[in-house]
Design a protein around this motif. Sequence first.
Motif, PDB file in Angstrom:
ATOM      1  N   GLN A  48     -12.418  59.466  16.218  1.00 28.78           N
ATOM      2  CA  GLN A  48     -12.213  58.823  14.921  1.00 28.78           C
ATOM      3  C   GLN A  48     -13.154  59.388  13.865  1.00 28.78           C
ATOM      4  O   GLN A  48     -12.745  59.583  12.723  1.00 28.78           O
ATOM      5  CB  GLN A  48     -12.399  57.314  15.056  1.00 28.78           C
ATOM      6  CG  GLN A  48     -11.311  56.650  15.858  1.00 28.78           C
ATOM      7  CD  GLN A  48     -11.634  55.217  16.196  1.00 28.78           C
ATOM      8  OE1 GLN A  48     -12.690  54.710  15.851  1.00 28.78           O
ATOM      9  NE2 GLN A  48     -10.718  54.546  16.876  1.00 28.78           N
ATOM     10  N   GLU A  49     -14.397  59.667  14.246  1.00 29.16           N
ATOM     11  CA  GLU A  49     -15.340  60.266  13.298  1.00 29.16           C
ATOM     12  C   GLU A  49     -14.838  61.625  12.833  1.00 29.16           C
ATOM     13  O   GLU A  49     -14.878  61.940  11.637  1.00 29.16           O
ATOM     14  CB  GLU A  49     -16.711  60.424  13.935  1.00 29.16           C
ATOM     15  CG  GLU A  49     -17.482  59.148  14.082  1.00 29.16           C
ATOM     16  CD  GLU A  49     -18.798  59.353  14.804  1.00 29.16           C
ATOM     17  OE1 GLU A  49     -19.079  60.497  15.236  1.00 29.16           O
ATOM     18  OE2 GLU A  49     -19.550  58.387  14.948  1.00 29.16           O
ATOM     19  N   LEU A  50     -14.377  62.446  13.765  1.00 34.87           N
ATOM     20  CA  LEU A  50     -13.888  63.777  13.393  1.00 34.87           C
ATOM     21  C   LEU A  50     -12.640  63.675  12.523  1.00 34.87           C
ATOM     22  O   LEU A  50     -12.460  64.462  11.586  1.00 34.87           O
ATOM     23  CB  LEU A  50     -13.611  64.606  14.644  1.00 34.87           C
ATOM     24  CG  LEU A  50     -14.844  64.973  15.464  1.00 34.87           C
ATOM     25  CD1 LEU A  50     -14.439  65.690  16.741  1.00 34.87           C
ATOM     26  CD2 LEU A  50     -15.810  65.814  14.659  1.00 34.87           C
ATOM     27  N   PHE A  51     -11.773  62.725  12.814  1.00 32.78           N
ATOM     28  CA  PHE A  51     -10.568  62.535  12.018  1.00 32.78           C
ATOM     29  C   PHE A  51     -10.919  62.124  10.591  1.00 32.78           C
ATOM     30  O   PHE A  51     -10.404  62.683   9.619  1.00 32.78           O
ATOM     31  CB  PHE A  51      -9.672  61.489  12.680  1.00 32.78           C
ATOM     32  CG  PHE A  51      -8.405  61.211  11.930  1.00 32.78           C
ATOM     33  CD1 PHE A  51      -7.375  62.136  11.923  1.00 32.78           C
ATOM     34  CD2 PHE A  51      -8.248  60.031  11.229  1.00 32.78           C
ATOM     35  CE1 PHE A  51      -6.203  61.890  11.224  1.00 32.78           C
ATOM     36  CE2 PHE A  51      -7.086  59.769  10.531  1.00 32.78           C
ATOM     37  CZ  PHE A  51      -6.059  60.705  10.530  1.00 32.78           C
ATOM     38  N   VAL A  52     -11.823  61.158  10.450  1.00 34.25           N
ATOM     39  CA  VAL A  52     -12.216  60.682   9.117  1.00 34.25           C
ATOM     40  C   VAL A  52     -12.936  61.787   8.345  1.00 34.25           C
ATOM     41  O   VAL A  52     -12.690  61.986   7.152  1.00 34.25           O
ATOM     42  CB  VAL A  52     -13.091  59.414   9.237  1.00 34.25           C
ATOM     43  CG1 VAL A  52     -13.747  59.071   7.910  1.00 34.25           C
ATOM     44  CG2 VAL A  52     -12.260  58.257   9.733  1.00 34.25           C
ATOM     45  N   LEU A  53     -13.802  62.535   9.017  1.00 33.81           N
ATOM     46  CA  LEU A  53     -14.503  63.623   8.347  1.00 33.81           C
ATOM     47  C   LEU A  53     -13.532  64.706   7.893  1.00 33.81           C
ATOM     48  O   LEU A  53     -13.647  65.229   6.784  1.00 33.81           O
ATOM     49  CB  LEU A  53     -15.565  64.215   9.270  1.00 33.81           C
ATOM     50  CG  LEU A  53     -16.407  65.334   8.686  1.00 33.81           C
ATOM     51  CD1 LEU A  53     -17.151  64.855   7.446  1.00 33.81           C
ATOM     52  CD2 LEU A  53     -17.389  65.850   9.721  1.00 33.81           C
ATOM     53  N   THR A  54     -12.545  65.031   8.717  1.00 36.80           N
ATOM     54  CA  THR A  54     -11.539  66.015   8.332  1.00 36.80           C
ATOM     55  C   THR A  54     -10.750  65.545   7.117  1.00 36.80           C
ATOM     56  O   THR A  54     -10.528  66.308   6.171  1.00 36.80           O
ATOM     57  CB  THR A  54     -10.584  66.303   9.506  1.00 36.80           C
ATOM     58  OG1 THR A  54     -11.340  66.784  10.612  1.00 36.80           O
ATOM     59  CG2 THR A  54      -9.545  67.329   9.136  1.00 36.80           C
ATOM     60  N   LEU A  55     -10.340  64.284   7.130  1.00 38.90           N
ATOM     61  CA  LEU A  55      -9.620  63.739   5.979  1.00 38.90           C
ATOM     62  C   LEU A  55     -10.479  63.771   4.726  1.00 38.90           C
ATOM     63  O   LEU A  55      -9.999  64.117   3.639  1.00 38.90           O
ATOM     64  CB  LEU A  55      -9.188  62.304   6.252  1.00 38.90           C
ATOM     65  CG  LEU A  55      -7.953  62.113   7.110  1.00 38.90           C
ATOM     66  CD1 LEU A  55      -7.681  60.630   7.311  1.00 38.90           C
ATOM     67  CD2 LEU A  55      -6.751  62.785   6.494  1.00 38.90           C
ATOM     68  N   CYS A  56     -11.734  63.415   4.863  1.00 42.07           N
ATOM     69  CA  CYS A  56     -12.640  63.413   3.707  1.00 42.07           C
ATOM     70  C   CYS A  56     -12.788  64.815   3.127  1.00 42.07           C
ATOM     71  O   CYS A  56     -12.714  65.002   1.922  1.00 42.07           O
ATOM     72  CB  CYS A  56     -13.990  62.855   4.117  1.00 42.07           C
ATOM     73  SG  CYS A  56     -15.183  62.822   2.773  1.00 42.07           S
ATOM     74  N   LEU A  57     -12.990  65.789   4.003  1.00 46.16           N
ATOM     75  CA  LEU A  57     -13.178  67.157   3.514  1.00 46.16           C
ATOM     76  C   LEU A  57     -11.909  67.709   2.876  1.00 46.16           C
ATOM     77  O   LEU A  57     -11.965  68.388   1.851  1.00 46.16           O
ATOM     78  CB  LEU A  57     -13.634  68.064   4.655  1.00 46.16           C
ATOM     79  CG  LEU A  57     -15.059  67.835   5.158  1.00 46.16           C
ATOM     80  CD1 LEU A  57     -15.339  68.705   6.366  1.00 46.16           C
ATOM     81  CD2 LEU A  57     -16.068  68.113   4.071  1.00 46.16           C
TER      82      LEU A  57
END
Length: 96
Positions: free
Chosen positions: A21-30
């Motif tokens: 979930q952290e990687l998914f949210v970070l990818t979306l943010c970037l």
Amino acid sequence: MAQRSQDIRLVLRLKSNNRRQELFVLTLCLQEAHHYSALRTRFAYLPLTATVMFSNVASGWLSSRWGARPCMALGALIGALGFLCLRRSPRAARTW
């Protein structure tokens, strides 16, 4: 003993889901907020990869000295601080 192994499996499953979930949210943010391309997002993950490699070694050493609970709390705190820094970063911030 069976209950303990089920508890350990549950904790590991929750930790794994949290990482995804952290990687998914970070990818979306970037990609959405900072307008990075997919390739630029990959390159932005390189410091994260190096940090994970270092923290795997460091966590073994620290958990043998302090125990698992303080290390898990410290890891959660570091993760929260990272997301707070990401939240406060301007949208036009440069990666490198």
